[in-house]
Design a protein around this motif. Structure first.
Motif, PDB file in Angstrom:
ATOM      1  N   LEU A 146       0.825  -1.213   0.000  1.00  0.00           N
ATOM      2  CA  LEU A 146       0.000   0.000   0.000  1.00  0.00           C
ATOM      3  C   LEU A 146       0.858   1.262   0.000  1.00  0.00           C
ATOM      4  O   LEU A 146       0.527   2.243  -0.677  1.00  0.00           O
ATOM      5  CB  LEU A 146      -0.955  -0.004   1.195  1.00  0.00           C
ATOM      6  N   LYS A 147       1.965   1.228   0.735  1.00  0.00           N
ATOM      7  CA  LYS A 147       2.854   2.408   0.752  1.00  0.00           C
ATOM      8  C   LYS A 147       3.378   2.701  -0.648  1.00  0.00           C
ATOM      9  O   LYS A 147       3.464   3.852  -1.050  1.00  0.00           O
ATOM     10  CB  LYS A 147       4.026   2.182   1.711  1.00  0.00           C
ATOM     11  N   GLN A 148       3.690   1.611  -1.365  1.00  0.00           N
ATOM     12  CA  GLN A 148       4.182   1.755  -2.735  1.00  0.00           C
ATOM     13  C   GLN A 148       3.181   2.506  -3.616  1.00  0.00           C
ATOM     14  O   GLN A 148       3.545   3.154  -4.578  1.00  0.00           O
ATOM     15  CB  GLN A 148       4.385   0.361  -3.315  1.00  0.00           C
ATOM     16  N   GLU A 149       1.910   2.391  -3.285  1.00  0.00           N
ATOM     17  CA  GLU A 149       0.856   3.029  -4.083  1.00  0.00           C
ATOM     18  C   GLU A 149       0.407   4.363  -3.485  1.00  0.00           C
ATOM     19  O   GLU A 149      -0.660   4.873  -3.837  1.00  0.00           O
ATOM     20  CB  GLU A 149      -0.347   2.092  -4.215  1.00  0.00           C
ATOM     21  N   GLY A 150       1.154   4.883  -2.537  1.00  0.00           N
ATOM     22  CA  GLY A 150       0.874   6.228  -2.039  1.00  0.00           C
ATOM     23  C   GLY A 150       0.034   6.296  -0.780  1.00  0.00           C
ATOM     24  O   GLY A 150      -0.273   7.385  -0.292  1.00  0.00           O
ATOM     25  N   PHE A 151      -0.361   5.160  -0.231  1.00  0.00           N
ATOM     26  CA  PHE A 151      -1.097   5.191   1.036  1.00  0.00           C
ATOM     27  C   PHE A 151      -0.109   5.462   2.171  1.00  0.00           C
ATOM     28  O   PHE A 151       1.054   5.075   2.104  1.00  0.00           O
ATOM     29  CB  PHE A 151      -1.797   3.853   1.283  1.00  0.00           C
ATOM     30  N   VAL A 152      -0.600   6.134   3.209  1.00  0.00           N
ATOM     31  CA  VAL A 152       0.263   6.479   4.340  1.00  0.00           C
ATOM     32  C   VAL A 152      -0.308   5.788   5.578  1.00  0.00           C
ATOM     33  O   VAL A 152      -1.530   5.744   5.751  1.00  0.00           O
ATOM     34  CB  VAL A 152       0.290   8.012   4.543  1.00  0.00           C
TER      35      VAL A 152
END
Ligand code: SAH
Ligand code: SF4
Ligand code: F3S
Length: 443
Positions: free
Chosen positions: A30-36
């Motif tokens: 998810l971080k890779q896709e911009g989620f924080v």
């Protein structure tokens, strides 16, 4: 991607170490896709709950938690995703019953999470109710190529194989995690080196059936030795093995490699041969004891722990006595003891009656816990007067003036910090002056 502001995600993990490890993979994807990610649920736009289905009380705990989230969702916009074994097991039944749930994803479907959550967030913004499900189990998915976003600490989990083909009759895992498959050893070693570079001192190799790991000519003995050879790693552990896969080479590897911990969690489940057969465990009580003997002959200092189920279908007093007898003979270092809990769709649920009254199951658990507790206390007392090496983990749970660490055999040691303390991840020697069934006290 279509996410406009950076959505804040909070993840909560129930169940076994495999779920802990999966949550780290989910975070990475998810971080890779911009989620924080946030630790603060109050601030989160998305709450993910990684669930367990192993026993009914695991379900209950999670339902309780979901009802709490329902209250939160009444007060503000929130996307709720249920992941893990309960999601896989209860499938759409869970989603349809629970208006709270926006996204449902099983253990082999986490690559779809970024798009499922993006869709759910978009739908929510437009005031639409749209649910997203991803519940396919795979024969291949190993999350190859994804470096987990690890929790801080001294230990790094590395999942080396997924799924289980054993189909023990009581167990839901083959249905929630699918078929057994092993990862490429090169990528496991890469991950181990990466963890070492990031300062992790201990690696725990994970699999539902970790010692049946096989990839071309690599078996588990070869894999664990290679991981333990990686520079910077002080300790390597593994969980959970099945008693059926203990070739001499594996016992030898544990015995001889200084960085492979001298601890084996060796699930017994029951002591009666009739019950073991009904459970589909593929060994008898005598064979289990012979394995314990073989391991102790080669590794005298080994710490052995186990899992036992009380009150499995048709378990008589005599069967239970066989378990008691085996536990007394084996003198294992400690045990997790569970009441049998029928799981939908398992072989036992389909073929056998769950006919031991709940109260009797509880009495048997209590009796066995008491017996094992005395054995554990006795075994722990053997450390009094000895010096052990501990890997420091941090503060003791009860007091910040005390430090805590684990022995090579995974036994907890507690000490007053003024007797000598160090950073988490450091190896220290401690002199043991007292012991209980749960803890060794050192200085
Ligand atoms: N893969 C591991 C076990 C995973 S589950 C192994 O094979 O050892 C952890 C433990 O939960 C099991 O060892 C078993 O003792 C217990 N367990 C599993 N299913 C259960 C059930 N239906 N009721 C009660 N205990 C159960
Ligand atoms: Fe369940 Fe048996 Fe597989 Fe362990 S080996 S996960 S108990 S089916
Ligand atoms: Fe629970 Fe699934 Fe682990 S059922 S014990 S989270 S494999």
């Amino acid at each position: 991607m279509s996410v406009k502001t950076l959505p804040l995600v909070h993840i909560e993990t129930f169940g076994c170490q495999m779920n802990e490890s999966d949550s780290e993979l989910v975070r990475a994807m998810l971080k890779q896709e911009g989620f924080v990610f946030t630790d603060d649920r109050e601030r989160a736009d998305v709450v993910l709950v990684n669930t367990c289905a192993i026993r009914e009380n695991a379900h209950k705990k999670i339902y309780l938690h979901l009802s709490e989230l329902k209250t939160v969702k009444k007060q503000r916009p929130l996307v709720v995703g249920v992941l893990g074994c309960m999601a896989q097991n209860l499938k759409s039944e869970l989603a349809h019953k629970e208006p709270l749930i926006d996204v449902l994803a099983g253990p082999d479907s986490y690559r779809q999470l970024p798009s499922l959550l993006t869709t759910a967030l978009d739908a929510q913004e437009q005031g639409l109710a749209r649910k997203g499900f991803a519940l396919d189990l795979s024969e291949y998915e190993t999350y190859e190529g994804i470096l987990p976003d690890r929790n801080d600490g001294v230990n790094a989990w590395i999942t080396v194989m997924r799924g289980c083909d054993n189909f023990c009759s009581f167990c839901v895992v083959p249905y929630t995690r699918g078929r057994e498959r092993s990862r490429d050893p090169e990528s496991i070693l890469l991950e181990a080196r990466d963890a070492a570079t990031r300062g992790f001192k201990q690696i725990t190799l994970l699999g539902q059936n970790v010692n049946s790991y096989r990839h071309e000519e690599w078996d588990f003995a070869k894999l664990i030795s290679a991981v333990a050879d990686q520079p910077g790693i002080e300790r390597v552990r593994f969980t959970s093995p099945h008693p059926k896969d203990f070739p001499p080479a594996l016992i030898e590897a544990i015995a001889t490699h200084p960085r492979i911990c001298k601890h084996i969690h060796l699930p017994l489940q029951a002591g009666s041969d009739r019950i073991l057969e009904l459970m589909g465990r593929t060994y008898t009580g005598a064979e289990y004891l012979a394995l314990v003997e073989r391991i102790r002959m080669t590794i005298p200092c080994i710490v052995l722990t186990t899992d036992i189920i009380c009150g499995f279908c048709s378990e008589s007093d005599e069967d239970f006595q066989a378990t008691v007898h085996l536990v007394e003979q084996a003198q294992l270092d400690s045990a997790y003891i569970f009441k049998y809990s029928e799981r939908k769709n398992t072989i036992a649920a389909r073929k056998y009656a769950d006919d031991v009254p709940d109260q009797l199951k509880g009495q048997r658990v209590a009796k066995l816990v008491e017996i094992q507790r005395a054995i554990t206390a006795e075994r722990n007392r053997r450390y009094i007067g000895k010096t052990v090496e501990v890997l420091v983990e941090g503060d003791a749970t009860r007091s910040s003036t005390q430090g805590m660490g684990k022995t090579d055999g995974n036994i907890t040691v507690v000490w007053d910090k003024h007797t000598g303390h160090s950073e988490p991840g450091t190896l220290m020697t401690k002199h043991i002056f007292d012991a209980s069934a749960a803890t060794l006290y050192g200085a």
